[in-house]
Scaffold this motif. Structure first.
Motif, PDB file in Angstrom:
ATOM      1  N   ALA A 201       0.822  -1.206   0.000  1.00  0.00           N
ATOM      2  CA  ALA A 201       0.000   0.000   0.000  1.00  0.00           C
ATOM      3  C   ALA A 201       0.861   1.262   0.000  1.00  0.00           C
ATOM      4  O   ALA A 201       0.507   2.270  -0.626  1.00  0.00           O
ATOM      5  CB  ALA A 201      -0.927   0.000   1.216  1.00  0.00           C
ATOM      6  N   GLY A 202       2.004   1.228   0.688  1.00  0.00           N
ATOM      7  CA  GLY A 202       2.883   2.393   0.692  1.00  0.00           C
ATOM      8  C   GLY A 202       3.594   2.601  -0.625  1.00  0.00           C
ATOM      9  O   GLY A 202       3.745   3.735  -1.095  1.00  0.00           O
ATOM     10  N   LEU A 203       4.042   1.519  -1.249  1.00  0.00           N
ATOM     11  CA  LEU A 203       4.728   1.637  -2.542  1.00  0.00           C
ATOM     12  C   LEU A 203       3.755   1.920  -3.681  1.00  0.00           C
ATOM     13  O   LEU A 203       4.176   2.425  -4.730  1.00  0.00           O
ATOM     14  CB  LEU A 203       5.497   0.357  -2.844  1.00  0.00           C
ATOM     15  CG  LEU A 203       6.727   0.080  -1.983  1.00  0.00           C
ATOM     16  CD1 LEU A 203       7.278  -1.306  -2.267  1.00  0.00           C
ATOM     17  CD2 LEU A 203       7.808   1.130  -2.227  1.00  0.00           C
ATOM     18  N   ALA A 204       2.473   1.579  -3.490  1.00  0.00           N
ATOM     19  CA  ALA A 204       1.503   1.792  -4.564  1.00  0.00           C
ATOM     20  C   ALA A 204       1.363   3.257  -4.925  1.00  0.00           C
ATOM     21  O   ALA A 204       1.050   3.590  -6.075  1.00  0.00           O
ATOM     22  CB  ALA A 204       0.149   1.224  -4.155  1.00  0.00           C
ATOM     23  N   ALA A 205       1.600   4.145  -3.977  1.00  0.00           N
ATOM     24  CA  ALA A 205       1.474   5.573  -4.234  1.00  0.00           C
ATOM     25  C   ALA A 205       2.725   6.179  -4.847  1.00  0.00           C
ATOM     26  O   ALA A 205       2.793   7.399  -5.013  1.00  0.00           O
ATOM     27  CB  ALA A 205       1.142   6.307  -2.935  1.00  0.00           C
ATOM     28  N   GLN A 206       3.713   5.358  -5.187  1.00  0.00           N
ATOM     29  CA  GLN A 206       4.955   5.828  -5.780  1.00  0.00           C
ATOM     30  C   GLN A 206       5.129   5.226  -7.169  1.00  0.00           C
ATOM     31  O   GLN A 206       4.588   4.151  -7.455  1.00  0.00           O
ATOM     32  CB  GLN A 206       6.149   5.458  -4.888  1.00  0.00           C
ATOM     33  CG  GLN A 206       6.055   5.971  -3.471  1.00  0.00           C
ATOM     34  CD  GLN A 206       7.279   5.632  -2.650  1.00  0.00           C
ATOM     35  OE1 GLN A 206       8.349   5.390  -3.168  1.00  0.00           O
ATOM     36  NE2 GLN A 206       7.124   5.617  -1.331  1.00  0.00           N
ATOM     37  N   PRO A 207       5.890   5.885  -8.046  1.00  0.00           N
ATOM     38  CA  PRO A 207       6.110   5.340  -9.395  1.00  0.00           C
ATOM     39  C   PRO A 207       7.073   4.160  -9.374  1.00  0.00           C
ATOM     40  O   PRO A 207       8.221   4.243  -9.806  1.00  0.00           O
ATOM     41  CB  PRO A 207       6.681   6.542 -10.151  1.00  0.00           C
ATOM     42  CG  PRO A 207       7.342   7.375  -9.111  1.00  0.00           C
ATOM     43  CD  PRO A 207       6.516   7.216  -7.868  1.00  0.00           C
ATOM     44  N   VAL A 208       6.594   3.040  -8.850  1.00  0.00           N
ATOM     45  CA  VAL A 208       7.392   1.836  -8.688  1.00  0.00           C
ATOM     46  C   VAL A 208       6.633   0.672  -9.296  1.00  0.00           C
ATOM     47  O   VAL A 208       5.415   0.537  -9.096  1.00  0.00           O
ATOM     48  CB  VAL A 208       7.681   1.553  -7.200  1.00  0.00           C
ATOM     49  CG1 VAL A 208       8.510   0.286  -7.035  1.00  0.00           C
ATOM     50  CG2 VAL A 208       8.390   2.730  -6.559  1.00  0.00           C
ATOM     51  N   ALA A 209       7.330  -0.183 -10.026  1.00  0.00           N
ATOM     52  CA  ALA A 209       6.719  -1.380 -10.590  1.00  0.00           C
ATOM     53  C   ALA A 209       6.712  -2.471  -9.525  1.00  0.00           C
ATOM     54  O   ALA A 209       7.760  -2.825  -8.985  1.00  0.00           O
ATOM     55  CB  ALA A 209       7.487  -1.844 -11.822  1.00  0.00           C
ATOM     56  N   LEU A 210       5.542  -2.994  -9.211  1.00  0.00           N
ATOM     57  CA  LEU A 210       5.379  -4.022  -8.197  1.00  0.00           C
ATOM     58  C   LEU A 210       5.149  -5.364  -8.881  1.00  0.00           C
ATOM     59  O   LEU A 210       4.255  -5.493  -9.732  1.00  0.00           O
ATOM     60  CB  LEU A 210       4.202  -3.695  -7.272  1.00  0.00           C
ATOM     61  CG  LEU A 210       4.253  -2.326  -6.588  1.00  0.00           C
ATOM     62  CD1 LEU A 210       3.033  -2.142  -5.702  1.00  0.00           C
ATOM     63  CD2 LEU A 210       5.526  -2.165  -5.781  1.00  0.00           C
ATOM     64  N   VAL A 211       5.943  -6.344  -8.505  1.00  0.00           N
ATOM     65  CA  VAL A 211       5.874  -7.682  -9.096  1.00  0.00           C
ATOM     66  C   VAL A 211       5.653  -8.674  -7.963  1.00  0.00           C
ATOM     67  O   VAL A 211       6.318  -8.590  -6.917  1.00  0.00           O
ATOM     68  CB  VAL A 211       7.161  -8.018  -9.873  1.00  0.00           C
ATOM     69  CG1 VAL A 211       7.097  -9.425 -10.452  1.00  0.00           C
ATOM     70  CG2 VAL A 211       7.395  -6.988 -10.979  1.00  0.00           C
ATOM     71  N   GLY A 212       4.742  -9.620  -8.149  1.00  0.00           N
ATOM     72  CA  GLY A 212       4.417 -10.580  -7.114  1.00  0.00           C
ATOM     73  C   GLY A 212       4.597 -12.012  -7.570  1.00  0.00           C
ATOM     74  O   GLY A 212       4.275 -12.352  -8.715  1.00  0.00           O
ATOM     75  N   VAL A 213       5.116 -12.828  -6.681  1.00  0.00           N
ATOM     76  CA  VAL A 213       5.193 -14.285  -6.877  1.00  0.00           C
ATOM     77  C   VAL A 213       4.509 -14.896  -5.663  1.00  0.00           C
ATOM     78  O   VAL A 213       5.061 -14.885  -4.561  1.00  0.00           O
ATOM     79  CB  VAL A 213       6.643 -14.781  -7.007  1.00  0.00           C
ATOM     80  CG1 VAL A 213       6.672 -16.301  -7.064  1.00  0.00           C
ATOM     81  CG2 VAL A 213       7.312 -14.186  -8.232  1.00  0.00           C
ATOM     82  N   ASP A 214       3.312 -15.416  -5.864  1.00  0.00           N
ATOM     83  CA  ASP A 214       2.500 -15.973  -4.778  1.00  0.00           C
ATOM     84  C   ASP A 214       2.020 -17.355  -5.210  1.00  0.00           C
ATOM     85  O   ASP A 214       1.040 -17.485  -5.951  1.00  0.00           O
ATOM     86  CB  ASP A 214       1.318 -15.053  -4.482  1.00  0.00           C
ATOM     87  CG  ASP A 214       0.476 -15.547  -3.314  1.00  0.00           C
ATOM     88  OD1 ASP A 214       0.880 -16.538  -2.675  1.00  0.00           O
ATOM     89  OD2 ASP A 214      -0.579 -14.948  -3.051  1.00  0.00           O
ATOM     90  N   CYS A 215       2.726 -18.367  -4.765  1.00  0.00           N
ATOM     91  CA  CYS A 215       2.415 -19.737  -5.189  1.00  0.00           C
ATOM     92  C   CYS A 215       1.253 -20.345  -4.412  1.00  0.00           C
ATOM     93  O   CYS A 215       0.994 -21.544  -4.550  1.00  0.00           O
ATOM     94  CB  CYS A 215       3.659 -20.613  -5.054  1.00  0.00           C
ATOM     95  SG  CYS A 215       4.963 -20.171  -6.221  1.00  0.00           S
ATOM     96  N   LYS A 216       0.579 -19.549  -3.591  1.00  0.00           N
ATOM     97  CA  LYS A 216      -0.642 -20.019  -2.933  1.00  0.00           C
ATOM     98  C   LYS A 216      -1.859 -19.628  -3.769  1.00  0.00           C
ATOM     99  O   LYS A 216      -2.864 -19.146  -3.250  1.00  0.00           O
ATOM    100  CB  LYS A 216      -0.753 -19.431  -1.533  1.00  0.00           C
ATOM    101  CG  LYS A 216       0.328 -19.893  -0.584  1.00  0.00           C
ATOM    102  CD  LYS A 216       0.042 -19.485   0.853  1.00  0.00           C
ATOM    103  CE  LYS A 216      -0.047 -18.003   1.023  1.00  0.00           C
ATOM    104  NZ  LYS A 216      -0.209 -17.587   2.438  1.00  0.00           N
ATOM    105  N   ARG A 217      -1.731 -19.809  -5.069  1.00  0.00           N
ATOM    106  CA  ARG A 217      -2.786 -19.470  -6.019  1.00  0.00           C
ATOM    107  C   ARG A 217      -3.152 -17.993  -5.982  1.00  0.00           C
ATOM    108  O   ARG A 217      -4.240 -17.605  -6.423  1.00  0.00           O
ATOM    109  CB  ARG A 217      -4.042 -20.327  -5.781  1.00  0.00           C
ATOM    110  CG  ARG A 217      -3.818 -21.820  -5.972  1.00  0.00           C
ATOM    111  CD  ARG A 217      -3.447 -22.135  -7.397  1.00  0.00           C
ATOM    112  NE  ARG A 217      -3.197 -23.562  -7.594  1.00  0.00           N
ATOM    113  CZ  ARG A 217      -2.791 -24.093  -8.748  1.00  0.00           C
ATOM    114  NH1 ARG A 217      -2.596 -23.297  -9.772  1.00  0.00           N
ATOM    115  NH2 ARG A 217      -2.570 -25.384  -8.855  1.00  0.00           N
TER     116      ARG A 217
END
Length: 457
Positions: A201-217
């Motif tokens: 939520a804090g990084l979402a307000a900044q010009p940053v690319a967010l990448v997720g790896v969540d193997c719990k589907r």
């Protein structure tokens, strides 16, 4: 009749004492502001010299001062405590600066912190080195981690997120420029997911690319899909996403290398070894990779899975070793992370500078996260109670550590923050094939259902 009058006279003071005791337990901040702060200030002012003397923090006065005391008064020349500055109260405690005498060091004051706590009637005393010869005492009036209230003003910048509250009532700011990669460990219901929500939520307000790896589907990171630039929800997708991130990292190194091949006479400030030295118009957007339940990437069932696992671990290690200069940062989360996961686990952990350990199920897990920092940090992590979710021990490989607690943030509020800032997601062409699908939000119609109007000429 006399007994009734006596009871009536005692009823008022007893009610006040009972109300103060209740406020101290139920509303510690209000109690500190009204009762605790004046009492602690009075104790400090009245017993400052004697307390410093009892703690061994006084020194013999200088020759000139001793002569002046003998010449002007008949008092005995006594040892001199550190010179005290102005007392600055705040909503959690108070601060005061001390000027150390010649021969003293901040460690001398820090060793007496527990004695000062009892002498002045506060919850804790912390010592901070301000400059040579000056230290700051931060007196905390109550347990600020029992009910977390973040400070109103927190200094933050690009790639900095205030994510939790330290035990000394200061904000813990996750700074990716200072600590590029971090390992977050914690058992189920320990608060690890809450920590992750605050980061996203804090990084979402900044010009940053967010990448997720969540193997719990994707159950942990899918609610933030509107702000994610890429998402992998199983090991097969992760095996395709991680090589794309490595290729993006290599392309950024080619960009840096091209910038270094400048003509002779180029000013030194234009020569760089990372993306932050590039001109803003040429600088690619930073990328933060969140890996939830990293153990799922290591677990294998067949030989084919083992080959895929080795490739993914190799890519993660390369990103951890080389990603900082390319503006790629890692946030690796899991319940347990040790050598038993397989080849490359220990090597990957060694590259993760920051360490956050929530409540774990065994001492060995705490040692995996904090054992190479300080033994005291391991003991502190093992003593976290189950009824305090969000409480953790944070440190880095420099040796420093402290306790923090993350405030509550609902999943709905974190997802809403990501939806509101979805337009800030930077364009990274290499990650476009992995961008998650976000279904449109249905429009709610207030009141009763309305019929469609007929088309008129």
């Amino acid at each position: 009749m006399t007994d009734l009058v006596t009871l009536a006279e005692l009823g008022g003071p007893l009610a006040v004492i009972g109300g103060a005791a209740y406020a101290r337990h139920a509303h510690p901040a209000a109690y500190w502001s009204t009762v605790g702060l004046p009492l602690s200030v009075a104790r400090l002012l009245a017993s400052y010299s004697s307390t410093m003397d009892a703690c061994g923090l006084t020194v013999e006065p200088s020759r000139w001062r001793a002569l002046a005391v003998r010449a002007t008064t008949r008092r005995e020349v006594r040892p001199v405590p550190p010179r005290r500055g102005v007392i600055r109260p705040n909503w959690t405690g108070l601060r005061v600066r001390l000027r150390l005498a010649p021969g003293q060091e901040p460690a001398d004051v820090a060793a007496s912190a527990e004695r000062l706590r009892h002498a002045w009637g506060v919850h804790a005393v912390y010592v901070r080195d301000v400059k040579p010869g000056v230290v700051e005492l931060r007196l905390v009036g109550y347990d600020v981690l029992r009910k977390v209230r973040m400070p109103r003003r927190v200094d933050k910048g690009h790639l900095q997120v205030p994510v939790a509250l330290r035990e000394d009532a200061t904000a813990f700011v996750r700074d990716y420029r200072a600590v590029p990669h971090e390992l977050v460990l914690g058992a189920t219901l320990s608060g690890k997911s809450m920590y992750l929500r605050h980061l996203i939520a804090g990084l979402a307000a900044q010009p940053v690319a967010l990448v997720g790896v969540d193997c719990k589907r994707g159950v942990e990171l899918a609610p933030f899909a509107s702000r994610l630039s890429a998402l992998a929800t199983d090991p097969d997708e992760a095996a395709e996403l991680l090589p794309a991130l490595v290729k993006e990292m290599e392309d950024r190194y080619d960009l840096i290398k091209a910038r270094q091949g400048l003509a002779p006479g180029t000013p030194d400030e234009e020569i760089t070894s990372d993306v932050w030295g590039l001109p803003e118009s040429e600088r690619p957007a930073p990328i933060v990779l969140f890996v939830d339940e990293v153990a799922e990437l290591f677990l294998v069932a067949t030989r084919k899975d083992e080959e895929r696992r080795d490739e993914m671990v190799t890519h993660l290690i390369r990103l951890a070793q080389l990603g900082r200069a390319a503006g790629i940062y890692l946030e690796v989360c899991g319940q347990r992370f040790g050598a038993e996961l397989g080849k490359g686990a220990t090597m990957l952990r060694a590259q993760l500078t920051g360490r956050v350990c929530h409540r774990v199920n065994d001492e060995a897990s705490a040692k995996m996260a904090l054992g190479d920092i300080a033994p005291e940090a391991v003991y502190a992590a093992c003593s976290i109670a189950p009824e305090l979710p969000g409480l953790a021990v944070v440190g880095d490989t420099s040796g420093g550590w402290s306790r923090i607690r993350t405030p509550y943030l609902s999943l709905a509020d974190a997802a809403a923050a990501c939806r509101e800032s979805a337009h800030l997601a930077p364009d990274v062409p290499a990650l476009a094939p992995f961008r998650p699908y976000v279904p449109p939000v249905p429009v709610e119609v207030s009141g009763a259902a309305t019929k469609s109007r007929p088309v008129t000429e």
